[in-house]
Design a protein around this motif. Structure first.
Motif: not given
Ligand SMILES: [Fe+2]
Length: 204
Positions: A178-189
């Motif tokens: 998530c840090a590498r892709a610059e996305i929030q974990l909640t958004d990914l989930i």
């Protein structure tokens, strides 16, 4: 622990950019190489997530979308029969077919700790991000009476915090991705809950 380090950083040839397998060829490769139905479903799920992301977030055209999906579909192709050659075997196979280096790099970097190749492009990073979390969310769906129906981010977050749930899934990799892709974990989930297919294709 197996040593799966690839020992190189360059895969394929830039002149092969745009060379992809036909969809039917990629699916029959998956079918021939992977006998484990659970792994097949995982690869199909990751392929579907990559496709959905390319369309939704990257505004990719059809060809670019297939490139994302194909990378997801084939990323674990050699894991079932040749775990000691994962992911060297599938990369060398696709490389010999002059496949687009972007696909090869995405596959080579989907587990940078194991393979020694860092995810660089957005496609690399999303494959890495979807890989672990997709499996945990699917495991969660199997223990819910309604499967994916009514699943929410909170429930998944709770499972993530339970170290014994899907214990083989690396929480560290998920946070790193998530840090590498610059996305929030909640958004990914949320994205995975929304787009992950519960069942695979009929490959046979
Ligand atoms: Fe995987």
């Amino acid at each position: 622990m197996l040593n799966l380090q690839l020992g190189r950083q360059v895969f394929g040839d830039e002149k092969n950019k745009g060379n992809l397998l036909e969809r039917e060829v990629a699916l029959s490769l998956l079918n021939d190489w992977v006998k484990n139905e659970r792994l097949k479903l995982h690869m199909y799920q990751v392929g579907a997530l990559m496709k959905a992301w390319a369309i939704d977030k990257e505004q990719a055209d059809d060809k670019e979308t297939w490139k994302w999906e194909m990378s997801g579909l084939l990323h674990d192709a050699d894991w079932d029969q040749w775990p000691d050659q994962h992911c060297r075997k599938i990369i060398e196979y696709l490389e010999a077919l002059n496949i687009d280096p972007d696909v090869l790099h995405a596959i080579a970097s989907h587990g940078h700790v194991h393979f020694g190749v860092e995810p660089i492009t957005k496609m690399d990073k999303m494959l890495y991000a979807f890989d672990e979390l997709s499996g945990l969310i699917h495991a969660y769906s199997l223990m819910r009476p309604g499967g994916y129906e009514g699943m929410d981010v909170k429930g998944v977050t709770k499972r993530l915090k339970e170290k014994t749930f899907a214990a083989g899934v690396s929480r560290e990799d998920i946070h790193d991705a998530c840090a590498r892709a610059e996305i929030q974990l909640t958004d990914l989930i949320e994205f995975i809950i929304r787009h992950q297919p519960a069942v695979g294709l009929n490959y046979h």
